[in-house]
Design an enzyme around this catalytic site. Sequence first.
Site, PDB file in Angstrom:
ATOM      1  N   GLU A   1     -30.588  -0.525   3.868  1.00  0.00           N
ATOM      2  CA  GLU A   1     -30.915  -1.483   2.805  1.00  0.00           C
ATOM      3  C   GLU A   1     -31.938  -0.944   1.814  1.00  0.00           C
ATOM      4  O   GLU A   1     -31.930  -1.308   0.637  1.00  0.00           O
ATOM      5  CB  GLU A   1     -31.450  -2.796   3.414  1.00  0.00           C
ATOM      6  CG  GLU A   1     -30.416  -3.665   4.094  1.00  0.00           C
ATOM      7  CD  GLU A   1     -30.167  -3.328   5.557  1.00  0.00           C
ATOM      8  OE1 GLU A   1     -30.576  -2.232   6.004  1.00  0.00           O
ATOM      9  OE2 GLU A   1     -29.561  -4.170   6.249  1.00  0.00           O
TER      10      GLU A   1
ATOM     11  N   ALA B   1     -23.758  -6.471   4.848  1.00  0.00           N
ATOM     12  CA  ALA B   1     -23.536  -7.680   4.073  1.00  0.00           C
ATOM     13  C   ALA B   1     -22.841  -7.270   2.776  1.00  0.00           C
ATOM     14  O   ALA B   1     -22.965  -6.125   2.331  1.00  0.00           O
ATOM     15  CB  ALA B   1     -24.865  -8.360   3.788  1.00  0.00           C
TER      16      ALA B   1
ATOM     17  N   GLU C   1     -26.821  -5.174  12.321  1.00  0.00           N
ATOM     18  CA  GLU C   1     -27.543  -6.386  12.752  1.00  0.00           C
ATOM     19  C   GLU C   1     -26.625  -7.351  13.504  1.00  0.00           C
ATOM     20  O   GLU C   1     -27.032  -7.971  14.486  1.00  0.00           O
ATOM     21  CB  GLU C   1     -28.171  -7.055  11.530  1.00  0.00           C
ATOM     22  CG  GLU C   1     -29.303  -6.213  10.942  1.00  0.00           C
ATOM     23  CD  GLU C   1     -29.742  -6.679   9.563  1.00  0.00           C
ATOM     24  OE1 GLU C   1     -28.886  -6.751   8.659  1.00  0.00           O
ATOM     25  OE2 GLU C   1     -30.931  -6.978   9.387  1.00  0.00           O
TER      26      GLU C   1
ATOM     27  N   GLY D   1     -26.125  -5.244   7.669  1.00  0.00           N
ATOM     28  CA  GLY D   1     -25.736  -6.450   8.402  1.00  0.00           C
ATOM     29  C   GLY D   1     -24.740  -6.160   9.516  1.00  0.00           C
ATOM     30  O   GLY D   1     -24.663  -6.907  10.482  1.00  0.00           O
TER      31      GLY D   1
HETATM   32  N1  CAA Z   1     -20.419  -4.537   0.537  1.00  0.00           N
HETATM   33  C1  CAA Z   1     -19.352  -4.618  -0.295  1.00  0.00           C
HETATM   34  N2  CAA Z   1     -18.407  -3.662  -0.385  1.00  0.00           N
HETATM   35  C2  CAA Z   1     -18.552  -2.593   0.405  1.00  0.00           C
HETATM   36  C3  CAA Z   1     -19.641  -2.432   1.282  1.00  0.00           C
HETATM   37  C4  CAA Z   1     -20.596  -3.476   1.336  1.00  0.00           C
HETATM   38  N3  CAA Z   1     -21.639  -3.450   2.169  1.00  0.00           N
HETATM   39  N4  CAA Z   1     -19.522  -1.243   1.934  1.00  0.00           N
HETATM   40  C5  CAA Z   1     -18.385  -0.689   1.462  1.00  0.00           C
HETATM   41  N5  CAA Z   1     -17.801  -1.491   0.561  1.00  0.00           N
HETATM   42  C6  CAA Z   1     -16.568  -1.249  -0.200  1.00  0.00           C
HETATM   43  C7  CAA Z   1     -16.766  -0.208  -1.285  1.00  0.00           C
HETATM   44  O1  CAA Z   1     -17.327  -0.794  -2.438  1.00  0.00           O
HETATM   45  C8  CAA Z   1     -15.368   0.295  -1.490  1.00  0.00           C
HETATM   46  O2  CAA Z   1     -14.675  -0.632  -2.295  1.00  0.00           O
HETATM   47  P1  CAA Z   1     -13.730  -0.098  -3.510  1.00  0.00           P
HETATM   48  O3  CAA Z   1     -12.658   0.704  -2.818  1.00  0.00           O
HETATM   49  O4  CAA Z   1     -13.228  -1.362  -4.138  1.00  0.00           O
HETATM   50  O5  CAA Z   1     -14.601   0.740  -4.361  1.00  0.00           O
HETATM   51  C9  CAA Z   1     -14.761   0.232  -0.087  1.00  0.00           C
HETATM   52  O6  CAA Z   1     -15.592  -0.676   0.654  1.00  0.00           O
HETATM   53  C10 CAA Z   1     -14.766   1.571   0.611  1.00  0.00           C
HETATM   54  O7  CAA Z   1     -16.084   2.099   0.572  1.00  0.00           O
HETATM   55  P2  CAA Z   1     -16.412   3.593   0.089  1.00  0.00           P
HETATM   56  O8  CAA Z   1     -15.421   4.050  -0.923  1.00  0.00           O
HETATM   57  O9  CAA Z   1     -17.851   3.629  -0.285  1.00  0.00           O
HETATM   58  O10 CAA Z   1     -16.145   4.376   1.455  1.00  0.00           O
HETATM   59  P3  CAA Z   1     -16.852   5.719   1.963  1.00  0.00           P
HETATM   60  O11 CAA Z   1     -16.116   6.096   3.208  1.00  0.00           O
HETATM   61  O12 CAA Z   1     -16.984   6.692   0.889  1.00  0.00           O
HETATM   62  O13 CAA Z   1     -18.355   5.262   2.371  1.00  0.00           O
HETATM   63  C11 CAA Z   1     -20.014   3.842   3.402  1.00  0.00           C
HETATM   64  C12 CAA Z   1     -18.551   4.361   3.427  1.00  0.00           C
HETATM   65  C13 CAA Z   1     -20.972   4.978   3.705  1.00  0.00           C
HETATM   66  C14 CAA Z   1     -20.087   2.774   4.479  1.00  0.00           C
HETATM   67  C15 CAA Z   1     -20.329   3.257   2.021  1.00  0.00           C
HETATM   68  O14 CAA Z   1     -19.294   2.359   1.642  1.00  0.00           O
HETATM   69  C16 CAA Z   1     -21.619   2.525   1.948  1.00  0.00           C
HETATM   70  O15 CAA Z   1     -22.662   3.132   1.863  1.00  0.00           O
HETATM   71  N6  CAA Z   1     -21.589   1.153   1.982  1.00  0.00           N
HETATM   72  C17 CAA Z   1     -22.761   0.334   1.852  1.00  0.00           C
HETATM   73  C18 CAA Z   1     -23.555   0.314   3.132  1.00  0.00           C
HETATM   74  C19 CAA Z   1     -24.797  -0.550   2.963  1.00  0.00           C
HETATM   75  O16 CAA Z   1     -25.627  -0.306   2.105  1.00  0.00           O
HETATM   76  N7  CAA Z   1     -24.937  -1.581   3.806  1.00  0.00           N
HETATM   77  C20 CAA Z   1     -26.041  -2.498   3.754  1.00  0.00           C
HETATM   78  C21 CAA Z   1     -25.692  -3.713   2.919  1.00  0.00           C
HETATM   79  S1  CAA Z   1     -27.081  -4.773   2.633  1.00  0.00           S
HETATM   80  C22 CAA Z   1     -27.245  -5.696   4.047  1.00  0.00           C
HETATM   81  O17 CAA Z   1     -26.485  -5.560   4.978  1.00  0.00           O
HETATM   82  C23 CAA Z   1     -28.393  -6.663   4.038  1.00  0.00           C
HETATM   83  C24 CAA Z   1     -28.664  -7.315   5.338  1.00  0.00           C
HETATM   84  O18 CAA Z   1     -29.543  -6.932   6.067  1.00  0.00           O
HETATM   85  C25 CAA Z   1     -27.904  -8.470   5.771  1.00  0.00           C
END
Ligand code: CAA
Length: 258
Positions: free
Chosen positions: A132, A65, A112, A109
């Site tokens: 999360e 998400a 999911e 998400g």
């Molecule tokens: N939401 C918003 N933006 C996101 C995102 C997310 N979930 N995941 C990645 N992005 C964005 C980053 O902010 C980044 O944007 P910028 O270039 O503007 O900084 C871009 O995508 C590329 O990401 P990274 O530079 O971090 O890429 P990476 O290859 O180094 O890492 C990753 C990849 C491991 C997926 C890392 O981006 C990450 O950990 N993302 C978050 C994953 C996460 O926590 N997901 C759970 C979200 S909460 C949820 O989903 C709740 C639910 O149950 C519904």
Amino acid sequence: MSYENILVETRGKVGLITLNRPKQLNALNDALMDEVGAALAVFEADEGIGAVVITGSEKAFAAGADIGMMAKFSYMDAYKGDYITRNWEKVKTCRKPIIAAVAGFALGGGCELAMTCDIIIAAETAKFGQPEVKLGILPGAGGTQRLPRAVSKAKAMDLCLTARMMGAEEAERAGLVSRVVPADKLLDEALTAAAQIAEYSLPVVMMIKESVNRAFESGLAEGLLFERRAFHSCFALDDQKEGMAAFVEKRPASFKNR
Ligand code: CAA
């Protein structure tokens, strides 16, 4: 209808939805999920479509998400806005089969969303996880409920509590994924499976989907009863007559209700 966050195509009898926010690794915001729901509604209503594939990019199916969107949420925003229910349920309630074709990250998400689909086909590059806990929240789109049903309590606890990622091979061993294929074959494999499903009798396909889902949503006795009633109702279909006649006559079946 025009879409800004997804690409929507028709390939024969298969509807294809490609999540398309590449800069955000397909992070799932409300606008994107509204569009997924709208595209599914169109495919659901289209008699020419028998199955749907949802896919992402090489790098990410979806990285979860949208954290930027959620970061500002108050409890009231989440609750009153019916976040995670309002537009995510459309994936669950779609009656036609949906295949998730997953390459790269399927996190939070994203994992999911894939689990809400009916079949997950993964590229060797796929990485699944529920991270999360690192954000100070728990999975909110079914992760704590669908993951243990798919992979066992121990592995679901491991993934949700440590936030570690699980690769495609481990996901297949654990039962989350039905097939693992080389990344460059992923979409073909998913589209071929969907096209195969779309050749069968649609009412029967829908009954199978409903009945398998019962296994997750009810006790065994109720599920068996539901399956039996659906099984009996197949004998009211022309497609059952055709399918069995084709077997007896040693020829391929040609179903009317596709
Ligand atoms: N939401 C918003 N933006 C996101 C995102 C997310 N979930 N995941 C990645 N992005 C964005 C980053 O902010 C980044 O944007 P910028 O270039 O503007 O900084 C871009 O995508 C590329 O990401 P990274 O530079 O971090 O890429 P990476 O290859 O180094 O890492 C990753 C990849 C491991 C997926 C890392 O981006 C990450 O950990 N993302 C978050 C994953 C996460 O926590 N997901 C759970 C979200 S909460 C949820 O989903 C709740 C639910 O149950 C519904």
